[in-house]
Enzyme design. Structure first.
Site, mmCIF file in Angstrom:
data_model
loop_
_atom_site.group_PDB
_atom_site.id
_atom_site.type_symbol
_atom_site.label_atom_id
_atom_site.label_comp_id
_atom_site.label_asym_id
_atom_site.label_seq_id
_atom_site.Cartn_x
_atom_site.Cartn_y
_atom_site.Cartn_z
ATOM 1 N N TYR A 88 44.644 88.773 -83.684
ATOM 2 C CA TYR A 88 45.331 87.508 -83.382
ATOM 3 C C TYR A 88 46.430 87.705 -82.335
ATOM 4 O O TYR A 88 46.725 86.792 -81.571
ATOM 5 C CB TYR A 88 45.975 86.936 -84.656
ATOM 6 N N LYS B 178 37.259 97.595 -92.826
ATOM 7 C CA LYS B 178 35.972 98.012 -92.259
ATOM 8 C C LYS B 178 36.151 99.466 -91.819
ATOM 9 O O LYS B 178 35.913 99.820 -90.657
ATOM 10 C CB LYS B 178 35.618 97.065 -91.098
ATOM 11 N N ASP C 89 32.394 93.336 -95.449
ATOM 12 C CA ASP C 89 31.097 92.673 -95.595
ATOM 13 C C ASP C 89 30.670 92.648 -97.060
ATOM 14 O O ASP C 89 30.212 91.635 -97.586
ATOM 15 C CB ASP C 89 30.016 93.338 -94.708
ATOM 16 N N ASP D 75 41.577 85.616 -92.957
ATOM 17 C CA ASP D 75 41.267 84.245 -92.532
ATOM 18 C C ASP D 75 39.874 83.861 -93.019
ATOM 19 O O ASP D 75 39.668 82.809 -93.628
ATOM 20 C CB ASP D 75 41.334 84.164 -90.997
ATOM 21 N N ASP E 187 38.714 81.283 -96.528
ATOM 22 C CA ASP E 187 37.887 80.068 -96.454
ATOM 23 C C ASP E 187 36.697 80.202 -97.401
ATOM 24 O O ASP E 187 36.341 79.268 -98.121
ATOM 25 C CB ASP E 187 37.340 79.849 -95.030
HETATM 26 C C1 IPM Z 1 44.275 79.400 -91.068
HETATM 27 C C2 IPM Z 1 43.682 78.782 -89.825
HETATM 28 C C3 IPM Z 1 44.404 79.341 -88.591
HETATM 29 C C4 IPM Z 1 44.210 80.840 -88.581
HETATM 30 C C5 IPM Z 1 43.964 78.711 -87.256
HETATM 31 C C6 IPM Z 1 44.088 77.204 -87.265
HETATM 32 C C7 IPM Z 1 44.717 79.294 -86.098
HETATM 33 O O1 IPM Z 1 42.321 79.000 -89.777
HETATM 34 O O2 IPM Z 1 45.494 79.253 -91.280
HETATM 35 O O3 IPM Z 1 43.527 79.992 -91.837
HETATM 36 O O4 IPM Z 1 43.196 81.321 -88.064
HETATM 37 O O5 IPM Z 1 45.084 81.542 -89.085
HETATM 38 MG MG MG Z 2 41.516 79.853 -91.530
#
Ligand code: IPM
Ligand code: MG
Length: 362
Positions: A140, A195, A227, A251, A255
């Site tokens: 990042y 990894k 993975d 990240d 999700d």
């Molecule tokens: C999160 C989001 C952000 C990230 C994006 C919007 C930059 O996906 O907070 O998880 O990747 O950190």
């Molecule tokens: Mg995210």
């Protein structure tokens, strides 16, 4: 009187924050807490107003506050802007400016939502994971980065893109401490996800994490490749207590893990610094511009983020628990926003479910 910087952002940001503030006002009334809200623009909205997605004034407002509450940033209409003007850049910018290196993403499934999870009920039940995601390093922020051109062996000029996955040992050490401290208060297990079979940076991550673990003999440390972890999360999520991982893996895995809870709209987060700058709270989901203004999104992730704020920034555990309980009570009565609805659910708008949660805080 405590100061909270409130950054609505874009898309549904305004709606979810408005819900969360209403809930916060209600618990404040109940527990006699006093908050002053200082609104400041961020993301596309800030770009429209000032030409910058993260104006200096917004940074100053945050730095002067005791905590920061953020909605979400981003809208497709800014997709063609230069990278440094895009809304997402503001989010990375504020994380970096406030030194928010530790992102805590609790993945705790409400029994009431077991049937909203795409996982089988017996797999999802009792999932309770704390993802500790490093937030100010990795690909990042790593340098060098960019898009450049080169000449191929057969003489063609082609573009290439690159980012640098980089962590130094200080960065690894401080996030590892956060993970072990968090595990101490939980089931005392840390799984470091990386990894290391391929990446040198992961090998260092392991080495330093092992070193830090010696200071926490009561916490069990294990390692898993990312993975494999992606698979294990949906196969047997209960095996995890604290997951310690870098920025990009965290990240992606967060999700994925959110679906265990029924919806991305359920997961709150807290981003912590070393204590010298205010902490920030935001839902893990995005700005969903297609749903903005329709009064349909799930505000619970943001409401639970406020609960985390009460706990982590203001040490108001009772008020925090009250919010969690109110959410649970409403879910128990089968009130649902669309994203977590089942066949027989009573479907609610954003404002309706907010009002119901507030009613439970008596
Ligand atoms: C999160 C989001 C952000 C990230 C994006 C919007 C930059 O996906 O907070 O998880 O990747 O950190
Ligand atoms: Mg995210």
């Amino acid at each position: 009187m405590k100061n909270i910087a409130v950054l609505l952002g874009d898309g549904v940001g305004g709606e979810i924050i408005s819900s969360a503030i209403k809930v916060l006002d209600r618990v404040s009334e109940k527990y006699n807490l006093k908050f002053q809200y200082n609104y400041a623009p961020i993301g596309g909205r800030a770009y429209d107003e000032t030409g910058m997605p993260l104006p200096d004034k917004t940074i100053q407002t945050c730095l002067k506050s005791d905590a920061v509450l953020l909605g979400a940033v981003g809208d497709w209409k800014y997709d063609s802007l230069a990278p440094e003007l895009r809304p997402e850049r503001a989010l990375l910018g504020i994380r970096k400016k406030l030194n928010l290196f530790a992102n805590l993403r609790p993945v705790k499934v409400f029994d009431e939502l077991l049937f909203s999870s795409p996982l089988k009920e017996e797999i999802a039940r009792n999932t309770d994971i704390m993802i500790v995601r490093e937030l100010t390093g990795d690909v990042y922020f790593g340098e060098p980065k960019g898009i450049s051109t080169k000449t191929t062996l057969d003489g063609r000029e082609i573009k290439y893109g690159f980012n640098n996955m980089i962590y130094d040992e200080d960065e690894i050490r401080r996030i590892a401490h956060v993970a072990f401290k968090s595990a101490q208060k939980r089931k005392k297990r840390v799984c470091c996800v990386d990894k290391a079979n391929v990446l040198d940076v992961s090998r260092l991550f392991r080495e330093i994490t092992k070193e830090v673990s010696l200071e926490y003999p009561e916490v069990e440390l294990s390692f898993m490749y990312v993975d494999n972890c992606a698979m294990q999360l949906v196969q047997n999520p209960r095996q995890f207590d604290v997951i310690l991982t870098g920025n990009i893996f965290g990240d992606i895995l967060s999700d994925e893990a959110s679906t265990i809870c029924g919806s991305l709209g359920m997961l709150p987060s807290a981003s912590l610094s070393d204590g010298k700058t205010p902490f920030m709270y935001e839902p893990i989901h995005g700005s969903a511009p297609d749903l903005a203004g329709k009064n349909v999104v799930n505000p619970i992730a943001t409401i639970l983020s406020v609960a985390m704020m009460l706990d982590y920034s203001f040490n108001e555990k009772l008020a925090s628990d009250t919010i969690f309980r109110a959410v649970k009570d409403v879910l128990k009565e089968n009130y649902r926003t669309r994203d977590i609805a089942q066949k027989n659910s009573k479907i609610c708008t954003t404002t309706k479910i907010t009002d119901l949660i507030i009613e439970k805080i008596v």
